[in-house]
Design a protein around this motif. Structure first.
Motif, PDB file in Angstrom:
ATOM      1  N   MET A 212       0.847  -1.193   0.000  1.00 40.93           N
ATOM      2  CA  MET A 212       0.000   0.000   0.000  1.00 40.93           C
ATOM      3  C   MET A 212       0.883   1.243   0.000  1.00 40.93           C
ATOM      4  O   MET A 212       1.777   1.382   0.838  1.00 40.93           O
ATOM      5  CB  MET A 212      -0.924  -0.015   1.209  1.00 40.93           C
ATOM      6  N   VAL A 213       0.621   2.134  -0.943  1.00 41.02           N
ATOM      7  CA  VAL A 213       1.383   3.380  -1.055  1.00 41.02           C
ATOM      8  C   VAL A 213       0.403   4.549  -1.099  1.00 41.02           C
ATOM      9  O   VAL A 213      -0.812   4.361  -1.234  1.00 41.02           O
ATOM     10  CB  VAL A 213       2.278   3.382  -2.317  1.00 41.02           C
ATOM     11  N   GLU A 214       0.951   5.763  -1.036  1.00 39.83           N
ATOM     12  CA  GLU A 214       0.077   6.930  -0.950  1.00 39.83           C
ATOM     13  C   GLU A 214      -0.491   7.357  -2.302  1.00 39.83           C
ATOM     14  O   GLU A 214      -1.658   7.743  -2.395  1.00 39.83           O
ATOM     15  CB  GLU A 214       0.837   8.100  -0.316  1.00 39.83           C
ATOM     16  N   ASP A 215       0.334   7.316  -3.376  1.00 40.28           N
ATOM     17  CA  ASP A 215      -0.132   7.865  -4.649  1.00 40.28           C
ATOM     18  C   ASP A 215       0.518   7.139  -5.821  1.00 40.28           C
ATOM     19  O   ASP A 215       1.292   6.198  -5.644  1.00 40.28           O
ATOM     20  CB  ASP A 215       0.159   9.369  -4.721  1.00 40.28           C
ATOM     21  N   GLU A 216       0.199   7.584  -7.032  1.00 40.23           N
ATOM     22  CA  GLU A 216       0.696   6.958  -8.252  1.00 40.23           C
ATOM     23  C   GLU A 216       2.206   7.092  -8.400  1.00 40.23           C
ATOM     24  O   GLU A 216       2.871   6.199  -8.933  1.00 40.23           O
ATOM     25  CB  GLU A 216       0.005   7.556  -9.480  1.00 40.23           C
ATOM     26  N   VAL A 217       2.756   8.196  -7.934  1.00 41.57           N
ATOM     27  CA  VAL A 217       4.207   8.368  -8.001  1.00 41.57           C
ATOM     28  C   VAL A 217       4.902   7.293  -7.163  1.00 41.57           C
ATOM     29  O   VAL A 217       5.873   6.667  -7.594  1.00 41.57           O
ATOM     30  CB  VAL A 217       4.611   9.780  -7.514  1.00 41.57           C
ATOM     31  N   SER A 218       4.381   7.073  -5.967  1.00 41.62           N
ATOM     32  CA  SER A 218       4.944   6.029  -5.101  1.00 41.62           C
ATOM     33  C   SER A 218       4.800   4.659  -5.747  1.00 41.62           C
ATOM     34  O   SER A 218       5.698   3.821  -5.665  1.00 41.62           O
ATOM     35  CB  SER A 218       4.234   6.046  -3.744  1.00 41.62           C
ATOM     36  N   ARG A 219       3.653   4.425  -6.391  1.00 40.95           N
ATOM     37  CA  ARG A 219       3.439   3.133  -7.043  1.00 40.95           C
ATOM     38  C   ARG A 219       4.489   2.887  -8.120  1.00 40.95           C
ATOM     39  O   ARG A 219       5.051   1.799  -8.221  1.00 40.95           O
ATOM     40  CB  ARG A 219       2.040   3.082  -7.662  1.00 40.95           C
ATOM     41  N   LYS A 220       4.764   3.909  -8.927  1.00 43.27           N
ATOM     42  CA  LYS A 220       5.730   3.749 -10.000  1.00 43.27           C
ATOM     43  C   LYS A 220       7.141   3.535  -9.471  1.00 43.27           C
ATOM     44  O   LYS A 220       7.929   2.784 -10.041  1.00 43.27           O
ATOM     45  CB  LYS A 220       5.680   4.966 -10.923  1.00 43.27           C
ATOM     46  N   ILE A 221       7.475   4.183  -8.366  1.00 35.01           N
ATOM     47  CA  ILE A 221       8.801   4.016  -7.764  1.00 35.01           C
ATOM     48  C   ILE A 221       8.980   2.571  -7.268  1.00 35.01           C
ATOM     49  O   ILE A 221       9.998   1.922  -7.519  1.00 35.01           O
ATOM     50  CB  ILE A 221       9.005   5.004  -6.600  1.00 35.01           C
ATOM     51  N   VAL A 222       7.959   2.048  -6.559  1.00 36.89           N
ATOM     52  CA  VAL A 222       8.039   0.678  -6.045  1.00 36.89           C
ATOM     53  C   VAL A 222       8.073  -0.319  -7.193  1.00 36.89           C
ATOM     54  O   VAL A 222       8.850  -1.272  -7.194  1.00 36.89           O
ATOM     55  CB  VAL A 222       6.857   0.376  -5.100  1.00 36.89           C
ATOM     56  N   GLU A 223       7.241  -0.088  -8.201  1.00 37.37           N
ATOM     57  CA  GLU A 223       7.186  -0.980  -9.352  1.00 37.37           C
ATOM     58  C   GLU A 223       8.525  -1.031 -10.078  1.00 37.37           C
ATOM     59  O   GLU A 223       9.006  -2.101 -10.479  1.00 37.37           O
ATOM     60  CB  GLU A 223       6.091  -0.524 -10.308  1.00 37.37           C
ATOM     61  N   ALA A 224       9.170   0.125 -10.233  1.00 36.80           N
ATOM     62  CA  ALA A 224      10.466   0.172 -10.915  1.00 36.80           C
ATOM     63  C   ALA A 224      11.556  -0.523 -10.102  1.00 36.80           C
ATOM     64  O   ALA A 224      12.534  -1.032 -10.660  1.00 36.80           O
ATOM     65  CB  ALA A 224      10.858   1.626 -11.181  1.00 36.80           C
ATOM     66  N   ALA A 225      11.394  -0.559  -8.791  1.00 34.44           N
ATOM     67  CA  ALA A 225      12.412  -1.172  -7.924  1.00 34.44           C
ATOM     68  C   ALA A 225      12.318  -2.697  -7.886  1.00 34.44           C
ATOM     69  O   ALA A 225      13.269  -3.367  -7.471  1.00 34.44           O
ATOM     70  CB  ALA A 225      12.288  -0.613  -6.516  1.00 34.44           C
TER      71      ALA A 225
END
Length: 266
Positions: A212-225
């Motif tokens: 669970m993340v706060e927003d779409e930016v966080s989602r993309k960062i986790v996904e890229a990692a």
């Protein structure tokens, strides 16, 4: 791949290389034909009147008690009657004696399976196709526990195939391997969770972990990692503020169930 490692290859109709260096180990295979009732086997029907009680092997009581614990039945007696290389289980329960011709497929299969395993020498490898066939879920749970005990006591290794979420759930992560064909490629996923395996079988992948993340930016960062082979196994959910994340974590903690994916918040 350490020093001296060599790929396993074989010519068509030939033997694998390094054949003479293979591990000398007893191997037993139990296929799905074990659940075909004796009443539907032409061999059993033809020899029905020829099955005779033979000499006891000494492990019949152990097999009787093991199957009894799995099915929740207090058997009074168990024996294998034999003709040539064919066997017919016979039991006594509630003062009634009956044979494999009158057993359910799961009951008959269990007596056959446990008899074979008991005959195997310590250290043997037992391969079982579709382990759960003929058994209800509670019996599947008990079967896995009995097999764990046997493996620990006698150093027998059991490798089985299954489509049962219940069986997968009773195995440690290192004991679960999911194999799937994608085109001409075979993918092997070790340590898979029961929920994710069930989702793969349904054609609707079920994440093993929800982040669970706060927003779409966080989602993309986790996904890229995440490595590519893990992305399908992880769900990333943008849910809003840090307070919203804490509320969702609290709800998950209260309602968690064995089949639910694990959850964390970033």
């Amino acid at each position: 791949k350490g020093a001296g490692w060599q790929a396993r290859i074989k010519q068509k109709w030939g033997r694998w290389n390094n054949y003479d260096s293979r591990v000398n180990r007893p191997v037993v295979y139990l296929g799905i034909d074990r659940i075909v009732p004796h009443a539907e086997k032409s061999v059993s029907k033809n020899y029905r009147s020829l099955f005779k009680a033979g000499q006891q092997k000494g492990w019949e009581q152990e097999v009787r008690d093991t199957v009894g614990r799995i099915l929740g039945v207090n058997y009074q007696m168990f024996e294998n009657r034999q003709h040539a290389n064919y066997r017919l289980p016979v039991v006594k329960y509630n003062d009634a004696t009956y044979s494999g011709f009158n057993m359910g497929a799961g009951e008959d299969a269990l007596f056959g399976m446990m008899s074979v395993i008991r005959e195997c020498p310590d250290g043997a490898l037992v391969l079982i196709d579709e382990l759960e066939l003929g058994l209800h879920e509670e019996a599947q749970v008990r079967l896995i526990q009995e097999l764990k005990n046997i493996c620990e006591q006698r150093h027998i290794q059991v490798i089985c195939t299954t489509h049962s979420w219940v069986v997968l759930d009773r195995l440690p992560p290192e004991g679960r391997i999911f194999i799937e064909r994608v085109g001409k490629t075979t993918n092997v996923l070790p340590g898979i969770t029961p929920a994710y395996a069930a989702g793969k079988l349904l054609g609707k992948p079920h994440p093993e972990l929800n982040v669970m993340v706060e927003d779409e930016v966080s989602r993309k960062i986790v996904e890229a990692a995440l490595p590519a082979d893990l992305r399908e196994r992880v769900g990333i959910l943008p849910l809003g503020s840090s307070l919203a994340l804490m509320r969702h974590l609290a709800v998950h903690f209260k309602e968690q169930s064995p089949e639910a994916p694990r959850v964390c918040a970033i």
